[in-house]
Every structure is written in structure tokens, then in C-alpha cells.
Write a protein that holds these residues in place. Sequence first.
Motif, PDB file in Angstrom:
ATOM      1  N   ILE A 148       0.726  -1.127  -0.117  1.00  0.00           N
ATOM      2  CA  ILE A 148       0.125   0.017  -0.207  1.00  0.00           C
ATOM      3  C   ILE A 148       0.602   1.239  -0.115  1.00  0.00           C
ATOM      4  O   ILE A 148       0.429   2.298  -0.497  1.00  0.00           O
ATOM      5  N   TYR A 149       2.118   1.148   0.307  1.00  0.00           N
ATOM      6  CA  TYR A 149       3.124   2.265   0.250  1.00  0.00           C
ATOM      7  C   TYR A 149       3.713   2.321  -1.100  1.00  0.00           C
ATOM      8  O   TYR A 149       4.053   3.547  -1.520  1.00  0.00           O
ATOM      9  N   THR A 150       3.867   1.106  -1.785  1.00  0.00           N
ATOM     10  CA  THR A 150       4.048   1.365  -3.197  1.00  0.00           C
ATOM     11  C   THR A 150       3.025   1.944  -4.078  1.00  0.00           C
ATOM     12  O   THR A 150       3.355   2.847  -4.811  1.00  0.00           O
ATOM     13  N   LEU A 151       1.815   1.749  -3.438  1.00  0.00           N
ATOM     14  CA  LEU A 151       0.840   2.459  -4.201  1.00  0.00           C
ATOM     15  C   LEU A 151       0.918   4.081  -3.948  1.00  0.00           C
ATOM     16  O   LEU A 151       0.640   4.566  -4.887  1.00  0.00           O
ATOM     17  N   TYR A 152       0.975   4.504  -2.611  1.00  0.00           N
ATOM     18  CA  TYR A 152       0.995   5.820  -2.351  1.00  0.00           C
ATOM     19  C   TYR A 152       2.243   6.371  -3.032  1.00  0.00           C
ATOM     20  O   TYR A 152       2.161   7.463  -3.688  1.00  0.00           O
ATOM     21  N   ASP A 153       3.463   5.722  -3.116  1.00  0.00           N
ATOM     22  CA  ASP A 153       4.560   6.413  -3.683  1.00  0.00           C
ATOM     23  C   ASP A 153       4.590   6.723  -5.048  1.00  0.00           C
ATOM     24  O   ASP A 153       4.894   7.672  -5.718  1.00  0.00           O
ATOM     25  N   SER A 154       3.948   5.570  -5.730  1.00  0.00           N
ATOM     26  CA  SER A 154       4.005   5.656  -7.188  1.00  0.00           C
ATOM     27  C   SER A 154       2.835   6.792  -7.706  1.00  0.00           C
ATOM     28  O   SER A 154       3.013   7.463  -8.780  1.00  0.00           O
ATOM     29  N   MET A 155       1.843   6.923  -6.712  1.00  0.00           N
ATOM     30  CA  MET A 155       0.718   7.781  -7.018  1.00  0.00           C
ATOM     31  C   MET A 155       1.475   9.214  -6.834  1.00  0.00           C
ATOM     32  O   MET A 155       1.106  10.412  -7.609  1.00  0.00           O
ATOM     33  N   ALA A 156       2.108   9.647  -5.901  1.00  0.00           N
ATOM     34  CA  ALA A 156       2.590  10.727  -5.636  1.00  0.00           C
ATOM     35  C   ALA A 156       3.697  11.182  -6.688  1.00  0.00           C
ATOM     36  O   ALA A 156       3.704  12.420  -7.132  1.00  0.00           O
ATOM     37  N   ALA A 157       4.275  10.273  -7.235  1.00  0.00           N
ATOM     38  CA  ALA A 157       5.353  10.396  -8.459  1.00  0.00           C
ATOM     39  C   ALA A 157       4.498  10.942  -9.518  1.00  0.00           C
ATOM     40  O   ALA A 157       4.870  11.862 -10.456  1.00  0.00           O
ATOM     41  N   ALA A 158       3.328  10.213  -9.720  1.00  0.00           N
ATOM     42  CA  ALA A 158       2.457  10.301 -10.971  1.00  0.00           C
ATOM     43  C   ALA A 158       2.009  11.829 -11.042  1.00  0.00           C
ATOM     44  O   ALA A 158       1.786  12.409 -11.963  1.00  0.00           O
ATOM     45  N   ALA A 159       1.526  12.017  -9.714  1.00  0.00           N
ATOM     46  CA  ALA A 159       1.058  13.558  -9.310  1.00  0.00           C
ATOM     47  C   ALA A 159       2.037  14.611  -9.964  1.00  0.00           C
ATOM     48  O   ALA A 159       1.962  15.556 -10.380  1.00  0.00           O
ATOM     49  N   ARG A 160       3.348  14.331  -9.597  1.00  0.00           N
ATOM     50  CA  ARG A 160       4.233  15.361  -9.756  1.00  0.00           C
ATOM     51  C   ARG A 160       4.621  15.590 -11.405  1.00  0.00           C
ATOM     52  O   ARG A 160       4.842  16.518 -11.876  1.00  0.00           O
ATOM     53  N   LEU A 161       4.574  14.335 -12.126  1.00  0.00           N
ATOM     54  CA  LEU A 161       4.819  14.417 -13.560  1.00  0.00           C
ATOM     55  C   LEU A 161       3.625  14.520 -14.257  1.00  0.00           C
ATOM     56  O   LEU A 161       3.476  14.718 -15.391  1.00  0.00           O
ATOM     57  N   GLY A 162       2.405  14.631 -13.731  1.00  0.00           N
ATOM     58  CA  GLY A 162       1.140  14.816 -14.491  1.00  0.00           C
ATOM     59  C   GLY A 162       0.779  13.664 -15.208  1.00  0.00           C
ATOM     60  O   GLY A 162      -0.057  13.649 -16.353  1.00  0.00           O
TER      61      GLY A 162
END
Length: 438
Positions: A148-162
Motif C-alpha cells: 500500500i506504500y508502493t501504491l502511495y509513492d507511485s501515485m505521488a510521483a505520477a502527480a508530480r509528473l502529471g
Amino acid sequence: MRRRSVLAAAGVAAVSFPGAAAASSPAVARVRTGMDRLAAANWETLQGQRVGVVSNPTGVDRDYRHLVDRMHEDGVTIGGVFGPEHGFRGSAQAGGSEGTGVDARTGLIVYDAYLASLEQWISMFTASAVRTVVFDIQDVGARFYTYIYTLYDSMAAAARLGLRYVVLDRPNPIGGRAHGPMMTDGYTSGVGRLKIVQQHGLTVGELARFYNGEFLSGAVDLQVVACRGWHGRLHAADTDVPWVLPSPNMPTPDTAEVYPGTGMFEGVSSLSEGRGTTRPFELIGGPGFDYHWGDRVSAQGLPGVEFREAYFTPTFNKFTGVLCAGVEVKVTDRSTFEPIRTAVAMLVEARKEPAFAWRLDGARYWIDLLTGSPRLRTMIDAGATTAEVNAAWAGELAAFDKQRRPYLLYPRSGVRSSSSGTDSLFAGSGSLSSGPGS
């Protein structure tokens, strides 16, 4: 050796609530996962895009064909695969990964994403030139399970890159009820990074919506392909969804049922949590214990569970090659079993034994990181009862249950998602346009 009894949503159909199944119930619900539904739509929302896939061996259809293999065969352009703890193909043990390399079956680049920082996720997404990220991993419903932290971290990176982020949802294998203490400031770690309760009772799709609304300020262009046919009273054994062990020490749905509770025994140095046996987290015991411990726990009359006197010799991890005495935790009724309450009772009684010792990790107690604060440990050390310990977090649990409601995609008892009964492929967006549950 003397006798020892060591203890043993969019896309969600309207659902009625039959009586909750007991552990031995033969009833099986037909459930279509997010992967099943997107595959049936011929990956239409991914065609013409360069896709990154965050997955592991659990990302399979009902014929056990993997998401990445199917997408690759069907011509979806995959820019990279991102493997969590244990690796994309699942060859690494706890705390390990497979490294970055080329997947033998598909020829795709697989990036090692375990313990990756936000900047490393951004770097991997940039190197792979992906524009849409697809997540498909089976969670088991406990705060200290790392996917569930793999999910969160990858979502945060996706947000930064649009980037667009698509979650292919899967059922929570232990149902939709939330239990246990909240994570608190100062005790976050790799086994508890975010402020959610210990047994969160959410699917990964619901967690993604929760993350986006509560922690990422709606920054992610998020879409969830919801399951059909699932509701919060269904456990893994109640459905026809194929089970693939999510990690080497999570072999069966039975393991998942007890894990949010008996996973806390990782925070006890004098007791094995059953790693190195064929029943991890169901077998709990140590060389300094005997049948008195199990008898006292059994006498508490805990709902939905029995304790079998058990002996085992771990082949790795704690007490390798040493005979341990304890119990096997046997769930007899999933509808009434409470894993955290059960494990608290086991800890309360184990603390009375001279051999008992909490596990220290440097200057910190590991149990504090698992439970989110020193409260459980200090209460048990002070002689608190099982009921007193469990009552301590009632307020924060009620607050979390209310907080999560706007992000639910599937019915719970007494709570229905506003997206229930529609047939759209996607459930929710970055703005949570599907609306809150009622």
C-alpha cells in the motif's frame, strides 16, 4: 520435553446482504476484478498510450494469466514494469527485491521499485517515458503490509509528473471492516507510513481514492476500474477470485485472515510468528513457552477462533532449528473473528510469562512501529486487560471509519456507496466525481 500446549462504485452491482458466511460456508460469489473488466473491454482505455505497470505475481486473471503478459500479447505498449517488495515475478524473500533488469518472458524492462524514494519513482517513470501508470497488486488489508506504500509513492510521483493513474481493483481478502489503532506522529516507518488504522478495511482502489483525497489534495488524475459482485462482507474464501500468494509468507487466505493481528508478533523477540513454517502467522510460539499460555487465551472465549496446542521448528527467521511451543490460531467463523482483538489477548497472556520480551530495534520497540504508538505496549506492560487495550482506540477508529466513507466504492453493512449499481468502467477520478458514499 514436557507436555506443552503452546497455543495454537462504479461498476459495483446493487447487492443485497445475505447472512455473513462462516468459515466453512460453501457459498461462493462470482466477482470480476478490475483486470477482468479491463481485459474484457480489450484494454480500450490504454490503447495508443505508453503504459507503466506496477504489479507482482498477484496481478492475474481467473486463468492465472498475468496482466503484463496479457497486455504485452495484446499489443498494449508497455514502457516499463515496476516491481515492489519480493519482486515483479515474486522470487525474493521478505525485505528483498529482484533488482532492475529485463523480464525473460516479455523482454520488458523491470525496474526495482522496492523502497524507492519519491525522486527515484520520478526518475524511473521519466526513464521509461510512460504517460499512464497501471497498478494491480493484491493487498491483504493490514497497515504494515508494504504494497500500500508502493501504491502511495507511485501515485505521488505520477502527480508530480502529471501522469494518469489507473488502479485495477481487487477485493480486500478479509472484508470491509476497519479495526485497530491509528498511526501517530513520530512512529511512522516502512511498516506504517500513513495515518490509517491497523486493519483499514479498504480495497486498493478505495485506498487510492483515500490517498488522493486526504494526502495528495486530489493531485492525481486517478481512475479506478472497480470490481463487480463484491461487497464488504465477502472475504477471499467467499469469492471465486483466484488466490496467488501476495508474498512468500502469505500463502493462503487463512494467513491473511489472522495477519492484521498476529503480524504484531514480529514485535516480540521471544515468540516466533511462524515464519519458516508452512503456516506463518497462524503458528505462534517460542522455546520458553508451554500450554499454560494457550489455555489462558482459550479461556477468554474470543469470538470466531479456537487455539490448537502446537509445536514447530522454524527453518529460518526466529529460532531456526529450535523447537517452539505455542498455538495454531484456527479461525472458525470469519464473520465474528477479530484478528487484532485476538492477538491483543494473546499478547496480554504472553506478557505474564517469564520468557516474554518485546523486540528492540535500536532504541525503538518494533511493536510501537507496528501499532502506531507506544500505547499498546505500555498498557500491556502495566497489566491492562484485553478489553481495556481494545477500548483504548475506539474513538480514533470511529473517526477513521467516518473519514473513509466518501471514498468507498462498495457497500458495507449500513453504508452504501453512491456509485453502487452503475455500469461505468471507471469509478471515481482525481476530483472524486463519483461522489461520497452515504
